[in-house]
Scaffold this motif. Structure first.
Motif, PDB file in Angstrom:
ATOM      1  N   PRO A 114      14.499   8.263  19.814  1.00 43.08           N
ATOM      2  CA  PRO A 114      15.125   8.831  18.616  1.00 43.08           C
ATOM      3  C   PRO A 114      15.385  10.326  18.749  1.00 43.08           C
ATOM      4  O   PRO A 114      14.695  11.027  19.491  1.00 43.08           O
ATOM      5  N   THR A 142      17.857   3.088  16.881  1.00 47.11           N
ATOM      6  CA  THR A 142      16.704   3.964  17.058  1.00 47.11           C
ATOM      7  C   THR A 142      17.075   5.435  16.928  1.00 47.11           C
ATOM      8  O   THR A 142      16.239   6.264  16.559  1.00 47.11           O
ATOM      9  N   CYS A 144      18.616   7.525  14.899  1.00 46.17           N
ATOM     10  CA  CYS A 144      18.369   8.327  13.697  1.00 46.17           C
ATOM     11  C   CYS A 144      17.144   7.852  12.912  1.00 46.17           C
ATOM     12  O   CYS A 144      17.009   8.169  11.720  1.00 46.17           O
ATOM     13  N   ARG A 145      16.266   7.138  13.569  1.00 44.54           N
ATOM     14  CA  ARG A 145      15.115   6.542  12.893  1.00 44.54           C
ATOM     15  C   ARG A 145      14.203   7.578  12.264  1.00 44.54           C
ATOM     16  O   ARG A 145      13.666   7.372  11.167  1.00 44.54           O
TER      17      ARG A 145
END
Length: 364
Positions: A114, A142, A144-145
């Motif tokens: 990320p 993943t 911009c998680r």
């Protein structure tokens, strides 16, 4: 278009393979292509004469020499698109390219990690980068998680592609087995990848003792180098499986090695795409892979291979056993895997899509 590709890695891996393949494909389509990478890097060594390859070392985040070299090249060659990997190249080269007037600065992220909330990440991906390319839906999800902001521009999902011609011209199975000291009765499981904790080859070695009890002719071939080689050598000795597991080191003939195997095993904790899995499928091998990252996007569970949960040695062992005991299943799933590659992962199709991305982002 005038295209520049850039990397700060000296070694050869999946990302470097993709970059050189893309650069060669764009040059073959009539674009003016250049490539920058560290001195004595594998990318520079392997770059063909159709690509203007030059050294930029990207040694640190504040690197005036590398900054100027990229800026000067972009200005002098009127670069339309700078496609790059790694955050440092974006921080140094990407900023230089933007200040030189490059319309599209596009980092490609090939690993499922990320973005972070640091201010420098916001600047890199919110100001410097104009778009992004990721190699799987898992990588995109993943990305911009862990952040509350969004990268600038479009995030393009572009799976890796394969040129199938080298796989169709692989050396005969019997020849490769003879060179490796294997016979027709051996059941061969192959694993290709860096020997690192991330790739987790130790899990495959741990599965061997139980498998050998059922399949005495089992042979496991590990292809690659890395910082886990010595621990793996100790593990092999401690388990007493040195007659069944061989470390072949780095090999340039992986295409031929796939043809010598019966099953392909991929045990990585995290994977960007899984080039080696797609390559094994292209060689008609059923694939037993971790149910992690992008790998479920590459194989079709129960059709071209089998998924097992991350770090589950029993799950890996049982999945391998189901193939080792059933040659008809190996054959059927191997054929299905080849068909899937032809349908979903042809290199020419992916390069068509990449060229379209470049044209869109550069406004051509």
């Amino acid at each position: 278009m005038n295209l520049l590709f850039g990397s700060n890695l000296s070694e050869w891996g999946g990302g470097e393979k993709w970059m050189l393949t893309a650069a060669e494909a764009m040059a073959a389509r009539g674009h003016r292509v250049s490539l920058c990478a560290p001195t004595e890097s594998q990318l520079l060594e392997r770059a063909p004469s159709t690509i203007d390859a030059f050294a930029v070392d990207f040694v640190r985040d504040f690197d005036p020499t590398s900054f100027f070299r990229v800026w000067n090249h972009c200005r002098g060659h009127r670069i339309d698109v700078f496609c790059l990997n790694m955050d440092r190249v974006l921080r140094v080269g990407g900023l230089a390219a933007r200040l030189a007037g490059v319309k599209a600065v596009i980092p490609r992220r090939g690993s499922e990690f990320p973005l972070k909330s640091h201010l420098n990440y916001r600047f890199q991906y919110g100001v410097v980068a104009t778009a992004m390319i990721v190699n799987s839906n898992a990588t995109e999800s993943t990305l911009c998680r862990d952040i509350t902001w969004r990268p600038r521009g479009t995030v393009h999902v572009l799976h890796n592609g394969l040129d199938l011609a080298p796989f169709d011209g692989a050396r005969p199975r019997e020849t490769m087995r003879a060179e490796l000291g294997l016979n027709d009765q051996d059941l061969v499981v192959l694993n290709v990848g860096e020997l690192t904790t991330r790739k987790n080859a130790a899990l495959l070695v741990a599965a061997v003792p139980n498998l050998v009890e059922r399949f005495p002719t089992l042979r496991v071939l590990l292809v690659g180098e890395g910082d886990q080689r010595a621990p793996l050598e100790r593990q092999i000795e401690d388990l007493g499986v040195h007659e069944h597991v061989r470390l072949l080191g780095f090999r340039r003939d992986a295409v031929d090695l796939y043809g010598a195997a019966d099953v392909y095993a991929h045990t990585a904790h995290v994977e960007g795409f899984g080039f080696a899995v797609a390559e094994a499928m292209a060689c008609h091998l059923p694939c037993v892979v971790t149910n992690a990252s992008s790998l479920p996007e590459v194989i079709e569970d129960g059709v071209t291979g089998a998924l097992f949960e991350d770090d589950d040695v029993a799950g890996l062992r049982d999945a391998l056993a189901r193939y080792l005991e059933a040659p008809n299943r190996r054959r059927a799933h191997g054929e299905a895997g080849r068909a899937r590659v032809e349908r979903e992962f042809r290199q020419a199709d992916k390069m068509d899509a990449l060229e379209a991305i470049f044209r869109t982002e550069a406004g051509h």
